[in-house]
Design an enzyme around this catalytic site. Structure first.
Site, PDB file in Angstrom:
ATOM      1  N   GLY A  73      24.785  85.150 125.757  1.00 33.10           N
ATOM      2  CA  GLY A  73      23.981  85.232 126.745  1.00 33.10           C
ATOM      3  C   GLY A  73      24.281  86.490 127.880  1.00 33.10           C
ATOM      4  N   GLY A  74      23.771  85.957 129.085  1.00 27.82           N
ATOM      5  CA  GLY A  74      24.108  86.952 130.378  1.00 27.82           C
ATOM      6  C   GLY A  74      25.525  87.118 130.407  1.00 27.82           C
ATOM      7  N   GLY A  96      23.130 125.045 122.944  1.00 24.48           N
ATOM      8  CA  GLY A  96      23.185 124.055 124.071  1.00 24.48           C
ATOM      9  C   GLY A  96      24.410 123.342 123.888  1.00 24.48           C
TER      10      GLY A  96
HETATM   11  C1  HXC Z   1      29.254  72.907 129.070  1.00 28.01           C
HETATM   12  C2  HXC Z   1      29.896  73.105 126.940  1.00 28.01           C
HETATM   13  C3  HXC Z   1      29.142  74.268 127.042  1.00 28.01           C
HETATM   14  C4  HXC Z   1      28.294  74.776 128.007  1.00 28.01           C
HETATM   15  C5  HXC Z   1      30.002  73.849 124.933  1.00 28.01           C
HETATM   16  N1  HXC Z   1      30.417  73.127 125.448  1.00 28.01           N
HETATM   17  N2  HXC Z   1      29.078  74.814 125.456  1.00 28.01           N
HETATM   18  N3  HXC Z   1      30.128  72.475 128.050  1.00 28.01           N
HETATM   19  N4  HXC Z   1      28.658  74.187 129.139  1.00 28.01           N
HETATM   20  N5  HXC Z   1      27.624  75.906 128.018  1.00 28.01           N
HETATM   21  C6  HXC Z   1      31.358  72.143 125.327  1.00 28.01           C
HETATM   22  C7  HXC Z   1      30.930  71.004 124.200  1.00 28.01           C
HETATM   23  O1  HXC Z   1      30.144  70.114 124.799  1.00 28.01           O
HETATM   24  C8  HXC Z   1      32.164  70.670 123.697  1.00 28.01           C
HETATM   25  O2  HXC Z   1      32.902  69.572 124.243  1.00 28.01           O
HETATM   26  C9  HXC Z   1      33.273  71.813 123.824  1.00 28.01           C
HETATM   27  O3  HXC Z   1      32.498  72.558 124.846  1.00 28.01           O
HETATM   28  C10 HXC Z   1      33.278  72.810 122.597  1.00 28.01           C
HETATM   29  O4  HXC Z   1      31.793  72.912 122.250  1.00 28.01           O
HETATM   30  P1  HXC Z   1      31.610  72.768 120.568  1.00 28.01           P
HETATM   31  O5  HXC Z   1      30.064  73.119 120.480  1.00 28.01           O
HETATM   32  O6  HXC Z   1      32.118  71.498 119.948  1.00 28.01           O
HETATM   33  O7  HXC Z   1      32.279  74.065 119.972  1.00 28.01           O
HETATM   34  P2  HXC Z   1      31.823  74.717 118.436  1.00 28.01           P
HETATM   35  O8  HXC Z   1      31.407  73.689 117.702  1.00 28.01           O
HETATM   36  O9  HXC Z   1      32.988  75.599 118.403  1.00 28.01           O
HETATM   37  O10 HXC Z   1      30.408  75.731 119.186  1.00 28.01           O
HETATM   38  C11 HXC Z   1      30.739  76.463 120.178  1.00 28.01           C
HETATM   39  C12 HXC Z   1      29.613  77.251 120.587  1.00 28.01           C
HETATM   40  C13 HXC Z   1      28.430  75.990 121.216  1.00 28.01           C
HETATM   41  C14 HXC Z   1      28.919  78.023 119.506  1.00 28.01           C
HETATM   42  C15 HXC Z   1      29.688  78.187 121.795  1.00 28.01           C
HETATM   43  O11 HXC Z   1      29.240  74.899 121.817  1.00 28.01           O
HETATM   44  C16 HXC Z   1      27.332  76.361 121.780  1.00 28.01           C
HETATM   45  O12 HXC Z   1      26.415  76.881 121.378  1.00 28.01           O
HETATM   46  N6  HXC Z   1      27.404  76.151 123.041  1.00 28.01           N
HETATM   47  C17 HXC Z   1      26.256  76.578 124.040  1.00 28.01           C
HETATM   48  C18 HXC Z   1      26.193  77.705 124.194  1.00 28.01           C
HETATM   49  C19 HXC Z   1      25.023  78.033 125.346  1.00 28.01           C
HETATM   50  O13 HXC Z   1      24.031  78.110 125.127  1.00 28.01           O
HETATM   51  N7  HXC Z   1      25.625  78.403 126.466  1.00 28.01           N
HETATM   52  C20 HXC Z   1      24.772  78.980 127.623  1.00 28.01           C
HETATM   53  C21 HXC Z   1      24.564  80.389 127.280  1.00 28.01           C
HETATM   54  S1  HXC Z   1      23.640  80.924 128.308  1.00 28.01           S
HETATM   55  P3  HXC Z   1      33.925  68.684 124.005  1.00 28.01           P
HETATM   56  O14 HXC Z   1      34.118  67.625 125.265  1.00 28.01           O
HETATM   57  O15 HXC Z   1      33.106  67.853 122.803  1.00 28.01           O
HETATM   58  O16 HXC Z   1      34.931  69.265 123.448  1.00 28.01           O
HETATM   59  C22 HXC Z   1      24.540  81.626 129.527  1.00 28.01           C
HETATM   60  C23 HXC Z   1      23.888  82.536 130.652  1.00 28.01           C
HETATM   61  C24 HXC Z   1      24.739  83.018 131.364  1.00 28.01           C
HETATM   62  O17 HXC Z   1      25.709  81.727 129.369  1.00 28.01           O
HETATM   63  C25 HXC Z   1      24.028  83.812 132.421  1.00 28.01           C
HETATM   64  C26 HXC Z   1      24.863  84.458 133.145  1.00 28.01           C
HETATM   65  C27 HXC Z   1      24.048  85.491 133.856  1.00 28.01           C
END
Ligand code: HXC
Length: 520
Positions: free
Chosen positions: A175-176, A410
């Site tokens: 993402g961002g 160039g």
């Molecule tokens: C809070 C999060 C989280 C998030 C994961 N966790 N993503 N908590 N915010 N964004 C937590 C899970 O609940 C889990 O907690 C632990 O982190 C590990 O995650 P898992 O899913 O069990 O790990 P894994 O299977 O290895 O998968 C990793 C992953 C997946 C592929 C990254 O977690 C995922 O897709 N997360 C969401 C990613 C996402 O959409 N992020 C936002 C992107 S947008 P527990 O307690 O069970 O250990 C963004 C915008 C930024 O970032 C903008 C900036 C300008």
């Protein structure tokens, strides 16, 4: 030794207890999972990166920004470990995202830990190293999380060029969130365990129906071979951390300093007889430019940056008599060493990085021109090629250009000719400087004579030879002062070292401006 009184002992014990909890991050189970995935934990990474015992942790007890959705959630260390330490005795600031704590997700207070050390790095003039392993914006913190990113991005930009910023991608970076590393000077990735993308495979599938995996979308190989987003790829965390140390050894602490000098036993006047075997006068015989570079520099050590992307140009760091030097060189083995869109971007970025950090630039020229093609024109080769010209002219560090063989059109200018600001230009006896190669030139200039001749082939050969005689050598350019000397190939190392030595105190005054407007 004086024993503290009981009350004090209790306070110390409480502090230790709290510290241990923070140090355990997301707990043993999650740490185990992290290791099973072939990754080190956030703290192990710091330990391996820094000189033993040099780490001083900061913001240890920071907790997450409370809100309704975060109630009851614990985040020891707030998902990131931050502080300072030394690498090879030089101070650096480091943040290491802890995936075991809420996936290393970034909330407001997590960001405040990172910006704290970024500010300290800028104030004290030291590099910042970010070890990225995060699931992105902390979903429960909503806009606070976005604001946290904003505070980091802002500093990435403001401190850019002031202190080196190096990003390691050792897990997710999506993402961002990718824009923080993207605004730093270098990105190093671990193969197989890290990825970077703006939108993930699921979203892509739903929008474009393309099917990809994390790795084929944004893995280390993708970004060091196809996109040019990352600079170096390694197998595993430890190799990445070693890579950071190596890279740092060529860089100064800040824009106010010069890079460190590394003692060498490689003689200044070591003869480069090997070059006579590598480079022949036959223009049709490409040679490995990397071998030329290794022959010239201290101990044959060359850290190539982006070695697998835009291979028609070679950029990287080496040392000449212990002094860091950035090298830009055409690669005659790829597309005849011509310049295209990606090569221009790669070189321009590298030149600017060298200039930010007071690293003199050596340019090795063997270039046939800009790559012709409709796709190149539609892709904006004019805009991209201009970046290179701009970057060279803008760079005020010492600049030496050495023409090894052909230098045409160039691209002669884009490879830092005298007029574009090279301080000193050398050529080997094998060099030719012209608007284009003799064959092409004769075809255009003497088309009528060739066509009307009794024996067109013989006439053509005669006119090609005539053009070669007039331009296809280094002496015409040398006679006009565009080349400062034609040097024996085997004496090149000595000449380069002495010339950089001569340029050490170089200063260039430029007209006042807010900042230049490089064609991006
Ligand atoms: C809070 C999060 C989280 C998030 C994961 N966790 N993503 N908590 N915010 N964004 C937590 C899970 O609940 C889990 O907690 C632990 O982190 C590990 O995650 P898992 O899913 O069990 O790990 P894994 O299977 O290895 O998968 C990793 C992953 C997946 C592929 C990254 O977690 C995922 O897709 N997360 C969401 C990613 C996402 O959409 N992020 C936002 C992107 S947008 P527990 O307690 O069970 O250990 C963004 C915008 C930024 O970032 C903008 C900036 C300008």
């Amino acid at each position: 030794m004086t024993q503290p009184n009981i009350e004090l002992q209790e306070l110390i014990a409480k502090m230790e207890q709290r510290r241990s909890k923070v140090e355990l991050g997301g707990g043993e189970d999650r740490q185990k999972k992290q290791r099973e995935g072939g990754k080190l934990t956030a703290r192990e990474r710091i330990e391996k990166l820094l000189d033993h015992g040099s780490f001083l942790e900061l913001s240890t007890f920071v907790e997450h920004g409370r809100n309704r959705l975060m109630e009851g959630i614990e985040a020891p260390g707030e998902g990131v470990v931050t502080g300072r330490g030394t690498i090879d005795g030089r101070q650096v600031f480091v943040f290491s995202q802890d995936f075991t704590v809420l996936g290393g997700s970034l909330g407001k207070m997590n960001a405040s830990k990172v910006t704290k050390i970024m500010d300290l790095a800028a104030k004290t003039g030291c590099p910042v190293i970010g070890l990225n392993d995060s699931a992105g914006a902390r979903i429960q913190e909503g806009v606070d999380s976005l604001s946290g990113y904003g505070e980091i991005f802002y500093r990435n930009a403001i401190y850019s060029g002031a202190v080196p910023q190096i990003s390691a991608i050792l897990g997710p970076c999506a993402g961002g969130a990718v824009y923080s590393p993207a605004m730093t000077d270098f990105i190093l990735m671990s193969r197989g365990s890290s990825y970077m993308f703006i939108t993930g495979p699921e979203v892509i599938k739903s929008v474009t129906r393309e099917e990809v995996t994390f790795d084929t979308l944004g893995g280390a190989d993708v970004h060091t071979r196809k996109s040019g987003v990352a600079h170096l790829a390694y197998d595993g965390d430890e190799a990445v951390l070693e890579g950071i140390k190596d890279l740092l050894s060529y860089l100064p602490q800040s824009a106010k300093e010069k890079p460190p000098v590394k003692e060498t036993s490689d003689p200044v006047d070591r003869r480069n007889d090997k070059l006579l075997e590598i480079v022949t006068p036959d223009q049709r015989k490409p040679y490995p430019m990397v071998d030329v570079i290794r022959e010239l520099v201290d101990d044959g050590t060359f850290l190539e940056i982006q070695p697998d992307w835009a291979k028609n140009i070679i950029v990287g760091y080496a040392r000449l008599n212990g002094q860091s030097v950035g090298i830009v060189a055409n690669n005659p083995k790829q597309m005849g060493g011509s310049l295209n869109i990606d090569a221009s971007d790669k070189a321009a970025r590298f030149i600017r990085t060298c200039d930010c950090y007071n690293i003199p630039i050596l340019t090795l020229v063997d270039v046939s021109g800009f790559l012709p093609g409709v796709q190149q024109e539609y892709g904006g080769i004019i805009r991209h090629g201009a970046k290179m010209l701009y970057a060279y002219a803008e760079a005020s560090v010492p600049k030496i250009t050495l023409i090894t063989r052909k230098s045409y059109g160039g691209a002669y200018l884009a490879m830092n000719s005298r007029d574009m600001g090279a301080d000193v230009v050398f050529a080997w006896p094998t060099a030719t400087v012209a608007v284009m190669g003799a064959e092409g030139a004769a075809n255009i200039v003497y088309r009528k004579e060739i066509k009307e001749a009794e024996n067109p082939a013989a006439k053509r050969a005669e006119l090609v030879a005539d053009y070669k005689d007039a331009f296809d050598n280094p002496y015409v350019a040398a006679a006009k002062g565009y080349i400062d000397d034609v040097i024996p190939m085997e004496d090149t190392r000595r000449v380069l070292i002495q010339t950089f030595e001569m340029l050490r105190g170089k200063e260039e005054v430029r007209p006042y401006k807010k900042h230049g407007n490089i064609p991006l």
